[in-house]
Design a protein around this motif. Structure first.
Motif, short mmCIF file in Angstrom:
data_model
loop_
_atom_site.label_atom_id
_atom_site.label_comp_id
_atom_site.label_asym_id
_atom_site.label_seq_id
_atom_site.Cartn_x
_atom_site.Cartn_y
_atom_site.Cartn_z
N LEU A 6 -45.77 26.50 7.40
CA LEU A 6 -45.89 25.21 6.49
C LEU A 6 -44.48 24.40 6.77
CD1 LEU A 6 -46.88 26.86 3.30
CD2 LEU A 6 -47.85 24.77 4.22
N SER A 7 -43.32 25.24 7.15
CA SER A 7 -42.10 24.60 7.15
C SER A 7 -41.70 24.52 8.57
CB SER A 7 -41.12 25.10 6.19
OG SER A 7 -40.72 26.73 6.93
N GLY A 8 -42.04 25.04 9.43
CA GLY A 8 -41.41 24.95 10.89
C GLY A 8 -40.34 26.11 10.97
N ALA A 9 -39.47 25.59 12.06
CA ALA A 9 -38.28 26.84 12.54
C ALA A 9 -37.71 27.36 11.39
CB ALA A 9 -37.54 26.27 13.58
N SER A 10 -37.28 26.35 10.49
CA SER A 10 -36.45 27.00 9.29
C SER A 10 -37.29 26.90 8.12
CB SER A 10 -35.24 25.81 9.18
OG SER A 10 -34.50 26.20 7.88
N VAL A 11 -37.48 28.45 7.87
CA VAL A 11 -38.27 28.67 6.60
C VAL A 11 -37.39 28.44 5.28
CG1 VAL A 11 -39.96 30.50 5.37
CG2 VAL A 11 -39.52 30.29 8.02
N VAL A 43 -58.52 31.62 15.78
CA VAL A 43 -57.08 31.06 16.02
C VAL A 43 -56.73 29.88 15.59
CG1 VAL A 43 -55.75 30.53 18.15
CG2 VAL A 43 -57.41 32.53 18.39
N THR A 44 -55.58 29.72 14.87
CA THR A 44 -55.55 28.50 13.94
C THR A 44 -54.00 28.37 13.76
OG1 THR A 44 -55.81 27.53 11.67
CG2 THR A 44 -55.39 30.08 11.80
N HIS A 45 -53.62 26.95 13.90
CA HIS A 45 -52.27 26.63 13.55
C HIS A 45 -52.23 26.11 12.09
CE1 HIS A 45 -50.55 26.94 17.44
NE2 HIS A 45 -51.57 26.36 18.04
N SER A 46 -53.25 26.37 11.43
CA SER A 46 -53.46 25.76 9.96
C SER A 46 -53.04 26.73 9.03
CB SER A 46 -54.64 25.19 9.78
OG SER A 46 -54.94 24.98 8.16
N PRO A 47 -51.58 26.73 8.06
CA PRO A 47 -51.51 27.59 7.11
C PRO A 47 -52.61 27.77 6.08
CG PRO A 47 -50.22 25.56 6.58
CD PRO A 47 -50.92 25.56 8.01
N GLN A 48 -53.43 26.65 5.92
CA GLN A 48 -54.67 26.79 4.90
C GLN A 48 -55.73 27.62 5.53
OE1 GLN A 48 -53.20 23.71 5.76
NE2 GLN A 48 -52.56 22.91 4.17
N VAL A 49 -56.09 27.65 6.46
CA VAL A 49 -57.01 28.43 7.30
C VAL A 49 -56.58 29.94 7.43
CG1 VAL A 49 -58.25 28.99 9.40
CG2 VAL A 49 -58.27 26.60 8.72
N ALA A 50 -55.31 29.95 7.81
CA ALA A 50 -54.69 31.38 7.79
C ALA A 50 -54.61 31.96 6.63
CB ALA A 50 -53.21 31.27 8.34
N ALA A 51 -54.53 31.28 5.47
CA ALA A 51 -54.30 31.97 4.12
C ALA A 51 -55.78 32.38 3.73
CB ALA A 51 -53.62 31.18 3.22
N CYS A 52 -56.70 31.82 4.38
CA CYS A 52 -58.25 32.28 3.97
C CYS A 52 -58.65 33.67 4.46
CB CYS A 52 -59.47 31.43 4.23
SG CYS A 52 -59.14 29.82 3.39
N GLY A 53 -57.67 34.04 5.61
CA GLY A 53 -58.20 35.38 6.13
C GLY A 53 -58.02 36.65 5.52
N HIS A 54 -59.29 37.53 5.71
CA HIS A 54 -59.04 38.92 5.27
C HIS A 54 -57.86 39.67 5.74
CE1 HIS A 54 -63.08 37.66 4.41
NE2 HIS A 54 -62.91 37.98 3.11
N HIS A 55 -57.58 39.43 7.11
CA HIS A 55 -56.82 40.25 7.96
C HIS A 55 -56.11 39.09 8.84
CE1 HIS A 55 -59.03 43.40 6.78
NE2 HIS A 55 -60.08 42.81 7.15
N HIS A 56 -54.74 39.24 9.17
CA HIS A 56 -53.84 38.49 9.71
C HIS A 56 -53.18 38.93 10.94
CE1 HIS A 56 -51.14 34.64 9.08
NE2 HIS A 56 -51.20 34.93 10.57
N TRP A 57 -53.01 38.52 12.26
CA TRP A 57 -52.28 39.04 13.32
C TRP A 57 -51.23 37.81 13.66
CZ3 TRP A 57 -57.26 40.82 12.08
CH2 TRP A 57 -57.43 42.19 12.50
#
Length: 555
Positions: A534-539, A489-503
């Motif tokens: 990475l950017s918050g509410a406004s992508v 469980v992560t709030h980090s985009p860098q960690v999320a990007a390393c995943g093989h799968h994403h929920w």
């Protein structure tokens, strides 16, 4: 490996069915969306303490079902076999939590205790919460990590058994010494009490026998009178035998002419005559044997009251006097042969201590070797985790065998430094929260090869770090997932990007009801989610480009 997770009526989740995959599985979403609910639900299914507060509002009960593939998990297969729970390559854990606080547990649809569920669950899943890395500062946890790396948990379990046996032998020796001291002080009393019992010489079942005889002797005159009256009635002119015999003779005269119709009656009368004669004979015998003997009555009462008084003196039932006599004799024998028994118990303690000491020293030597290798492995992981210049060292202190514990004669302390030139100190005092999390991750990566395959779950292990450090954490999590399954469980985009799968975990309100939803993301949706992180509410487009770059770097 976790294969499926089904949740019904847990907190904000009404109905959720998820299929999981091997590798690094990342879970993201806004704060408060319900990511922790998934972990709480899985923890419940694997034996965590039940809580009525987990049941969704308005529901009577909540249910969590977790299915695992254990094809390559020898440890779990062994646990199942030892507890006679059938399984063939897959295991299903189910927990039902009622809103009244009651909880039921099942393994492969067979009801089990929550403790059994926890034993199996801990062999399948390892959950590291946001504060879990603090356990890295705990001595017993540190020692268990060393033992896991050394791969000698079976020896540690054997050592615990030897320690228990040693303590048992010591306890028996102490009890005997205390009993011997008390017995020696009471020797005169014991001899007198035993002599008194041996003089009286109670017999088994004697109380009942004497009581019956006393009752008979006390009522012998009355009984004799009634027997005499009975005999007089049986021997008079109108005696029963005379009547029966007369009736029998009359019927016998016409038996042949009755064509068999009187045969049964004649046979019954013949038996009655015989029984009446036998009854009269027995009454005569009883009359001769029944003698009013006041002297014998006095003897019986003296004996009966004597054994009852002695039983009261010893605080036992009369039938227990023989056992009391044997116990007193054994106590005196123990006093007389105490030296031999004492020596036997002392030898037991010495032998048990020697067995414990030998195995404890062997384990200690293995721990020293494993600690050195573990330090080398952890040091290799520090630089990738951006702890450049940091250090890690396991300090094992060997205690005297007499100071040993169930886990051995070693105390352990993880020492660390986080900057070049900084002296090493206890990891609890040197490392910050984020650094502790990374040290824990380094340890897990180092221990991965020595550990049984299991599902590892990290709840925001990247808390407090960002940028390059977060990317390093993600890469190590991905490396850790190569030999198993890792959920993070992560709030980090860098960690999320390393995943093989994403929920993606989100929260919605339908008809004034708040519900948590979980969606596995496609490649395009994944880019959008990481851009949001990475950017918050406004992508922005820049964020989308950065997300593509982050994901591209992981391909």
């Amino acid at each position: 490996m976790l294969v499926n997770l089904s949740i019904r009526n847990i907190v904000l989740i009404e109905k959720l069915d998820l299929t999981w995959r091997a590798g690094l599985c990342t879970l993201t979403g806004e704060t408060g969306a319900g990511k922790s609910i998934l972990l709480d639900a899985l923890a419940l299914a694997t034996g965590a303490r039940g809580d009525a507060g987990l049941v969704r509002s308005g529901a009577e009960q909540g249910t969590v079902t977790a299915a695992f593939d254990i094809t390559d998990d020898a440890l779990v297969a062994r646990i199942m076999q030892e507890n006679d729970i059938p399984c063939e390559g897959q295991i299903i854990l189910r927990r039902v939590q009622s809103k009244d606080g009651r909880s039921r547990a099942f393994i492969n649809d067979a009801p089990v205790s929550v403790n059994m569920l926890k034993i199996v669950g801990s062999a399948l899943v390892e959950i590291h919460g946001q504060n879990e890395s603090q356990s890295l500062t705990d001595g017993p946890v540190q020692l268990s990590l060393i033992d896991a790396y050394a791969g000698h948990q079976d020896k540690v379990e054997a050592l615990k058994a030897k320690y228990s046996h040693l303590k048992y032998c010591e306890e028996q020796l102490e009890l005997y010494q205390n009993a011997s001291e008390r017995a020696a002080a009471e020797e005169d009393f014991l001899r007198h009490a035993l002599e008194e019992l041996e003089t009286l010489d109670p017999k088994e079942g004697e109380e009942e026998k004497l009581s019956n005889e006393r009752t008979l002797l006390m009522n012998s005159e009355k009984i004799s009178g009634y027997i005499s009256e009975a005999l007089a009635l049986m021997e008079g002119d109108k005696a029963l035998q005379t009547a029966l015999s007369g009736a029998l003779r009359q019927l016998e005269k016409v038996a042949e002419q009755a064509a068999g119709r009187l045969d049964t009656t004649i046979s019954a009368l013949e038996r009655a005559v015989i029984e009446a004669d036998e009854a009269q004979t027995q009454l005569l015998d009883a009359s001769r044997e029944l003698i009013h003997d006041p002297q014998r009555l006095e003897q019986v009462e003296e004996r009966l009251f004597g054994i009852k008084a002695l039983a009261r003196k010893h605080g036992v039932q009369v039938d227990q006097l023989l056992a009391t006599q044997a116990m007193l004799r054994q106590q005196l024998d123990d006093i007389e042969s105490g030296a031999d028994r004492l020596e036997e118990l002392q030898n037991n303690v010495e032998n048990a201590f020697r067995d414990y000491e030998t195995l404890a020293l062997s384990i200690s030597t293995a721990r020293q070797s494993a600690a050195q290798k573990l330090d080398t492995s952890v040091m290799k992981e520090l630089e990738p985790l951006k702890l450049n210049g940091g250090g890690f060292e396991t300090v094992l202190t060997q205690l005297e065998p007499e100071q040993g514990t169930p886990t051995g004669i070693d105390s352990v302390q993880f020492m660390a430094s986080t900057n070049p030139g900084m002296p090493a100190g206890p990891i609890s005092k040197i490392a910050s929260g984020g650094e502790l999390a990374r040290f824990m991750l380094a340890l897990k990566v180092a221990l991965a090869e020595a550990s049984e395959p299991l599902t590892m779950i990290f709840d925001e292990v990247d808390a407090g770090v960002g940028g390059a450090v977060a990317e390093a954490v993600g890469s190590r999590l991905k490396l850790l997932a190569e030999s198993g399954q890792v959920l993070v469980v992560t709030h980090s985009p860098q960690v999320a990007a390393c995943g093989h799968h994403h929920w993606l975990i989100s929260k919605s309100v339908d008809d004034d009801t708040t519900l948590t939803r979980v969606q596995e993301l496609s490649s395009q949706n994944r880019e959008e989610e990481i851009a949001r992180m990475l950017s918050g509410a406004s992508v922005t487009e820049e964020a989308r480009a950065a997300a593509v770059k982050l994901l591209g770097g992981q391909l």
